[in-house]
Design a protein around this motif. Structure first.
Motif, PDB file in Angstrom:
ATOM      1  N   CYS A 130       0.828  -1.211   0.000  1.00  0.00           N
ATOM      2  CA  CYS A 130       0.000   0.000   0.000  1.00  0.00           C
ATOM      3  C   CYS A 130       0.863   1.264   0.000  1.00  0.00           C
ATOM      4  CB  CYS A 130      -0.945  -0.013   1.201  1.00  0.00           C
ATOM      5  SG  CYS A 130      -2.252  -1.268   1.077  1.00  0.00           S
ATOM      6  N   ALA A 208      -3.970  -5.117  -1.067  1.00  0.00           N
ATOM      7  CA  ALA A 208      -4.753  -4.053  -0.435  1.00  0.00           C
ATOM      8  C   ALA A 208      -6.032  -4.600   0.198  1.00  0.00           C
ATOM      9  CB  ALA A 208      -5.090  -2.966  -1.452  1.00  0.00           C
ATOM     10  N   TRP A 216      -5.185   2.982   4.282  1.00  0.00           N
ATOM     11  CA  TRP A 216      -4.171   2.339   3.453  1.00  0.00           C
ATOM     12  C   TRP A 216      -4.798   1.396   2.432  1.00  0.00           C
ATOM     13  CZ3 TRP A 216       0.250   4.409   2.932  1.00  0.00           C
ATOM     14  CH2 TRP A 216       0.854   5.099   3.995  1.00  0.00           C
ATOM     15  N   ARG A 217      -5.894   0.741   2.830  1.00  0.00           N
ATOM     16  CA  ARG A 217      -6.576  -0.142   1.879  1.00  0.00           C
ATOM     17  C   ARG A 217      -7.084   0.652   0.677  1.00  0.00           C
ATOM     18  NH1 ARG A 217      -9.641  -2.598   5.205  1.00  0.00           N
ATOM     19  NH2 ARG A 217     -11.585  -1.411   4.963  1.00  0.00           N
ATOM     20  N   GLY A 220      -4.142   1.559  -1.601  1.00  0.00           N
ATOM     21  CA  GLY A 220      -3.682   0.425  -2.382  1.00  0.00           C
ATOM     22  C   GLY A 220      -4.630   0.078  -3.509  1.00  0.00           C
TER      23      GLY A 220
END
Length: 423
Positions: A130, A208, A216-217, A220
């Motif tokens: 990510c 991700a 962060w997901r 990503g």
């Protein structure tokens, strides 16, 4: 990320510095270096056992499927030597090709070994991917604007190319490239070419989806989708759908109602089968026609490789790729397809040496994905590698696929731990 052991910290920092390494034209060097460094560390940790500090001890013995990768890649090295001997390619060429094996095929065994033995968590790899995505999104505006503001395709080629490799593109830094068939820009980000960048984008999306932090997901997922779309790769679009949804459909195999729906759909094919078949044929034709020149070259390369394998070198292949003619735009025979390339270069022996661990790892991931979300990521990775193998040579791209290969080792270790607990 504040509680990393020394090995995880090394892996995490390497991932974080992916784009700076690319900016130096050093990624092709970094991959094999960390593979052999951490592979050597595996040997030391397994040898010294309890004498190793607690947070760096081996997580267990080497799982059987990882042994399969190790044996398979060693068989490929033997096939390489036999092929060179059969075709009298000389000592110099044999040494050069053996070094190439150490930078390519060997990584397919070393990284699963690293994941299986060293104490590396999935979460660390997911966060690292990510962060690569964050770099990608930050740099995207200048990359996407480059062809419109008159910037050159290639920025420079690193002097590290003197080390040797498949080609200068592995050591070059690009803003973008022009597609020769349509003369439109395509972006390859930190990969040597655009189709590979698309499948790296698929891998980023898969990682991700494992990230627990929504910020962060999201980063990503956005970066992975951008890499797939900007690369303009047909294979990337297929991978984005199949490799993310497919593993999450596996639990349906254990549901009775899903089998009833499947039976009903199968019965309906008696009425709709012809139309569905025609629609599928039209879809395949449109898929190939999207980049007709590329499809023609690939199909011709595969046909030539197959014919020459069967006629000239059935068991151990030709030892190395060979120059292609104008009919294939001078692309080397044995390139652009892992399986046909193996048959041409290393024969039936080399083909089986990869096929056995590849299928073994895939079956483990299929079975686990049907019973646990733990199997989603490794199955998505194996599906992505399968797609990649039909359009690229996996071994020369393992240096960028290493986080995914490490996950395969981690998954093998998890399954082995479950089996030991059950006993």
């Amino acid at each position: 990320m504040d509680e990393l052991n020394p090995i995880e910290r090394f892996v995490y920092k390497t991932l974080v510095w992916t784009w700076p390494f690319y900016g130096l034209g050093a990624l092709y060097v970094v991959g094999p270096v960390i593979a052999w460094l951490l592979g050597g560390l595996c040997a030391l940790i397994l040898y010294f056992g309890p004498a190793v500090r607690d947070d760096m001890r081996a997580t267990g013995s080497i799982p059987p499927v990882v042994w399969g990768w190790i044996v398979g890649m060693f068989v490929l090295l033997v096939a390489l030597w036999v092929g060179h001997f059969d075709w009298s390619l000389g000592t110099k060429q044999t040494i050069k090709s053996s070094i190439g094996w150490a930078k390519g095929w060997a990584l397919l065994a070393l990284f699963p070994l690293i994941g299986a033995v060293l104490p590396i968590r999935r979460d660390v790899l997911a966060r690292g991917q990510c962060i690569i995505g964050l770099w990608t999104l930050i740099l995207a505006p200048i990359l996407l604007a480059a062809p419109m503001i008159g910037l050159p395709e290639r920025i420079f080629t690193s002097p590290l190319k003197a080390i040797g490799g498949p080609g200068p593109e592995y050591f070059s830094v690009y803003f973008f490239t022009w597609d020769p068939s349509s003369w439109t820009p395509r972006w390859q980000f930190y990969a040597p070419w655009s189709p590979f960048a698309a499948l790296l984008g698929v891998v980023m999306v898969l990682f991700a989806l494992e990230e627990k932090d929504i910020k962060w997901r999201s980063i990503g997922l956005a970066a992975g989708a951008l890499m797939i779309l900007a690369s303009k790769s047909r294979m990337g679009l297929v991978g984005l759908t199949a490799c993310t949804i497919g593993p999450r459909m596996m639990p349906l195999l254990l549901r009775g109602w899903a089998w009833q729906v499947a039976a009903a759909l199968t019965a309906s094919m008696a009425v709709l089968g012809t139309r569905v078949a025609m629609a599928a044929i039209d879809g395949v034709a449109a898929f190939k026609g999207a980049r007709a020149d590329s499809t023609r070259v690939r199909e011709t390369l595969q046909r030539i490789a197959s014919e020459r394998w069967q006629n000239d070198a059935y068991w151990f292949g030709h030892g190395t790729v060979q120059p292609g003619s104008h009919a294939v735009e001078y692309m080397p025979i044995g390139s652009h397809h892992t399986w046909y390339g193996l048959l041409f270069v290393k024969g039936a022996v080399g083909f089986l040496a990869l096929l056995v661990p590849f299928v073994w790892q895939t079956l483990l991931a299929l079975k686990d994905a049907a019973v646990s979300p733990r199997g989603y990521l490794p199955l998505g990775i194996m599906m992505t590698l399968t797609l990649l193998s039909f359009g690229e040579n996996i071994e020369i791209e393992a240096y960028l696929l290493w986080p995914a290969l490490v996950v395969l080792g981690i998954h093998a270790r998890e399954l082995e731990d479950l089996r030991n607990d059950a006993e």
